[in-house]
Structures are given as structure tokens and as C-alpha cells.
Write a protein that holds these residues in place. Structure first.
Motif, PDB file in Angstrom:
ATOM      1  N   VAL A  57       3.225   5.744  -6.153  1.00 36.40           N
ATOM      2  CA  VAL A  57       2.297   4.798  -5.521  1.00 36.40           C
ATOM      3  C   VAL A  57       3.069   3.794  -4.671  1.00 36.40           C
ATOM      4  O   VAL A  57       2.639   3.432  -3.579  1.00 36.40           O
ATOM      5  CB  VAL A  57       1.428   4.099  -6.590  1.00 36.40           C
ATOM      6  N   THR A  58       4.230   3.361  -5.153  1.00 39.69           N
ATOM      7  CA  THR A  58       5.064   2.449  -4.371  1.00 39.69           C
ATOM      8  C   THR A  58       5.476   3.093  -3.055  1.00 39.69           C
ATOM      9  O   THR A  58       5.419   2.447  -1.999  1.00 39.69           O
ATOM     10  CB  THR A  58       6.319   2.044  -5.177  1.00 39.69           C
ATOM     11  N   LEU A  59       5.876   4.352  -3.090  1.00 39.90           N
ATOM     12  CA  LEU A  59       6.255   5.051  -1.860  1.00 39.90           C
ATOM     13  C   LEU A  59       5.073   5.198  -0.904  1.00 39.90           C
ATOM     14  O   LEU A  59       5.225   5.028   0.313  1.00 39.90           O
ATOM     15  CB  LEU A  59       6.839   6.419  -2.199  1.00 39.90           C
ATOM     16  N   VAL A  60       3.890   5.489  -1.435  1.00 38.21           N
ATOM     17  CA  VAL A  60       2.698   5.601  -0.584  1.00 38.21           C
ATOM     18  C   VAL A  60       2.380   4.261   0.070  1.00 38.21           C
ATOM     19  O   VAL A  60       2.048   4.196   1.258  1.00 38.21           O
ATOM     20  CB  VAL A  60       1.491   6.127  -1.402  1.00 38.21           C
ATOM     21  N   ILE A 108       4.501   1.883   0.790  1.00 37.19           N
ATOM     22  CA  ILE A 108       5.511   1.649   1.831  1.00 37.19           C
ATOM     23  C   ILE A 108       5.164   2.451   3.088  1.00 37.19           C
ATOM     24  O   ILE A 108       5.242   1.926   4.213  1.00 37.19           O
ATOM     25  CB  ILE A 108       6.914   2.007   1.314  1.00 37.19           C
ATOM     26  N   LEU A 109       4.763   3.709   2.923  1.00 36.59           N
ATOM     27  CA  LEU A 109       4.374   4.521   4.080  1.00 36.59           C
ATOM     28  C   LEU A 109       3.165   3.936   4.796  1.00 36.59           C
ATOM     29  O   LEU A 109       3.112   3.924   6.030  1.00 36.59           O
ATOM     30  CB  LEU A 109       4.091   5.957   3.646  1.00 36.59           C
ATOM     31  N   LEU A 110       2.181   3.462   4.044  1.00 35.88           N
ATOM     32  CA  LEU A 110       0.998   2.863   4.663  1.00 35.88           C
ATOM     33  C   LEU A 110       1.364   1.600   5.438  1.00 35.88           C
ATOM     34  O   LEU A 110       0.813   1.352   6.523  1.00 35.88           O
ATOM     35  CB  LEU A 110      -0.050   2.545   3.596  1.00 35.88           C
ATOM     36  N   MET A 111       2.275   0.803   4.912  1.00 38.38           N
ATOM     37  CA  MET A 111       2.688  -0.409   5.625  1.00 38.38           C
ATOM     38  C   MET A 111       3.488  -0.056   6.882  1.00 38.38           C
ATOM     39  O   MET A 111       3.331  -0.687   7.921  1.00 38.38           O
ATOM     40  CB  MET A 111       3.512  -1.326   4.711  1.00 38.38           C
ATOM     41  N   HIS A 144      -1.840  -3.980   5.819  1.00 36.55           N
ATOM     42  CA  HIS A 144      -1.158  -5.205   6.223  1.00 36.55           C
ATOM     43  C   HIS A 144      -0.089  -5.558   5.192  1.00 36.55           C
ATOM     44  O   HIS A 144      -0.257  -5.337   4.004  1.00 36.55           O
ATOM     45  CB  HIS A 144      -2.181  -6.341   6.358  1.00 36.55           C
ATOM     46  N   VAL A 145       1.005  -6.118   5.681  1.00 39.31           N
ATOM     47  CA  VAL A 145       2.146  -6.398   4.819  1.00 39.31           C
ATOM     48  C   VAL A 145       1.785  -7.360   3.689  1.00 39.31           C
ATOM     49  O   VAL A 145       2.204  -7.166   2.540  1.00 39.31           O
ATOM     50  CB  VAL A 145       3.322  -6.961   5.654  1.00 39.31           C
ATOM     51  N   SER A 146       0.979  -8.373   3.972  1.00 33.83           N
ATOM     52  CA  SER A 146       0.633  -9.341   2.924  1.00 33.83           C
ATOM     53  C   SER A 146      -0.170  -8.680   1.803  1.00 33.83           C
ATOM     54  O   SER A 146      -0.007  -9.021   0.633  1.00 33.83           O
ATOM     55  CB  SER A 146      -0.143 -10.512   3.516  1.00 33.83           C
ATOM     56  N   HIS A 147      -1.023  -7.724   2.144  1.00 32.27           N
ATOM     57  CA  HIS A 147      -1.778  -7.004   1.117  1.00 32.27           C
ATOM     58  C   HIS A 147      -0.887  -5.975   0.423  1.00 32.27           C
ATOM     59  O   HIS A 147      -0.975  -5.771  -0.782  1.00 32.27           O
ATOM     60  CB  HIS A 147      -2.990  -6.295   1.722  1.00 32.27           C
TER      61      HIS A 147
END
Length: 93
Positions: free
Chosen positions: A13-16, A18-21, A27-30
Motif C-alpha cells: 500500500v505504501t508503494l501504491v 508513492i506511485l499515486l503521488m 495530493h502530497v498532503s493527503h
């Protein structure tokens, strides 16, 4: 075995996130808030005994109760932040 799977899911989930950002889909803040939660899942998945010790330190007899309480608190904070953002957007429009 379940804790290892939970840790791996947290890392995926962390990798996903990062890819979405990186693709500007999130958005980076979210994304940072979601990333903290995903890393927390991975951390608890790889070190499940630490959560048990923490709940015993707080005097909570059943560690799952602490997990549910923390999850509800995080969800309430996330909903509050979403409402604040929505209100800010409505005022801007």
C-alpha cells in the motif's frame, strides 16, 4: 504468518501511495497521511509483539480493543480534515 502478510500488505500500500503521488493522482498532503498509516500497518505487521507490549503498558487487557480504538480515532480525524478541506473549497468558490 498473518503478521507477515499484514506487513507485506502495508508495504505494498505504501508503494501504491508513492506511485499515486508521483503521477499526481494523489495530493502530497493527503498522501503523506495515508503513507504514515500504511507504514504503521507494516510496522505492526512485522513486529506484532510490540503492539501487545504497548497495550499492556497502557493497562488495556485486550490489544485488539486498542487497535480498534486507534482505528476509529484515525478515521474521525481523517473525516474532520476532509470536511475542513471541503469547507475551504466551498468558501473559495
Amino acid at each position: 504468518m498473518v503478521s507477515l502478510v499484514t506487513g507485506c500488505i502495508g508495504l505494498m500500500v505504501t508503494l501504491v501511495i508513492i506511485l499515486l503521488m508521483r503521477r499526481d493522482r494523489l495530493h502530497v498532503s493527503h498522501g503523506m497521511g495515508w503513507m504514515i498509516i500504511a507504514v504503521g500497518f507494516a510496522f505492526l505487521g512485522f513486529l506484532p509483539g510490540l503492539f501487545d507490549k504497548f497495550s499492556n503498558l497502557l493497562g488495556i487487557a485486550s490489544p485488539p480493543i486498542l487497535a480498534l480504538t486507534l482505528a476509529i480515532a484515525i478515521l474521525v480525524i481523517k473525516i474532520l480534515l476532509m470536511d475542513i478541506e471541503r469547507s475551504r473549497i466551498e468558501l473559495r468558490n
